[in-house]
Design a protein around this motif. Structure first.
Motif, PDB file in Angstrom:
ATOM      1  N   GLU A 194      54.113  28.659  55.235  1.00  7.27           N
ATOM      2  CA  GLU A 194      55.415  29.273  54.980  1.00  7.27           C
ATOM      3  C   GLU A 194      56.201  29.455  56.275  1.00  7.27           C
ATOM      4  N   GLN A 195      55.525  29.858  57.344  1.00 13.09           N
ATOM      5  CA  GLN A 195      56.184  30.020  58.639  1.00 13.09           C
ATOM      6  C   GLN A 195      56.738  28.690  59.129  1.00 13.09           C
TER       7      GLN A 195
ATOM      8  N   ARG B  87      59.843  27.616  57.248  1.00 14.77           N
ATOM      9  CA  ARG B  87      61.047  28.326  57.682  1.00 14.77           C
ATOM     10  C   ARG B  87      61.632  27.734  58.963  1.00 14.77           C
TER      11      ARG B  87
ATOM     12  N   LYS C  66      66.368  22.140  56.513  1.00 18.19           N
ATOM     13  CA  LYS C  66      66.416  22.195  55.064  1.00 18.19           C
ATOM     14  C   LYS C  66      67.559  21.309  54.594  1.00 18.19           C
TER      15      LYS C  66
END
Length: 101
Positions: free
Chosen positions: A23-24, A27, A31
């Motif tokens: 998840e890190q 981020r 995107k």
């Protein structure tokens, strides 16, 4: 039974740690998607992203943005891996619930 609980606990810790790391990294990565437009016979590249309800296009230049493409591809791979980790965690949680009974 104690050994099994220990194994389940270690496995759950491993997958929780893996989920946090994935998840890190997601981020940190770009995107969206790269779109190519041809204007007056010349190619231009844009990063297309959804921010809220709007779709935003950011100009990237005349050359294909290879680094952004790699980040977007890595993000897709990590999202698939995150689904697998989530599935493993669900299985472990069910196993923990069954071992408590």
């Amino acid at each position: 039974m104690k050994v099994l609980k220990g194994i389940l606990s270690e496995s759950k810790e491993f997958y929780l740690d893996a989920r946090n790391k994935i998840e890190q990294r997601i981020r940190e990565l770009a995107k969206g998607s790269i779109k190519q437009r041809e204007i007056s016979g010349k190619k231009y590249y844009y990063l297309q992203q959804r921010i809220g309800k709007k779709v935003i296009h950011k100009y990237c230049g005349k050359n294909k943005p290879e680094s952004l493409l790699k980040q977007i591809q890595e993000r897709e791979v990590l999202k698939k891996e995150l689904k697998k980790v989530g599935a493993a965690l669900r299985v472990l949680e069910k196993a923990e619930g069954a071992s408590r009974d």
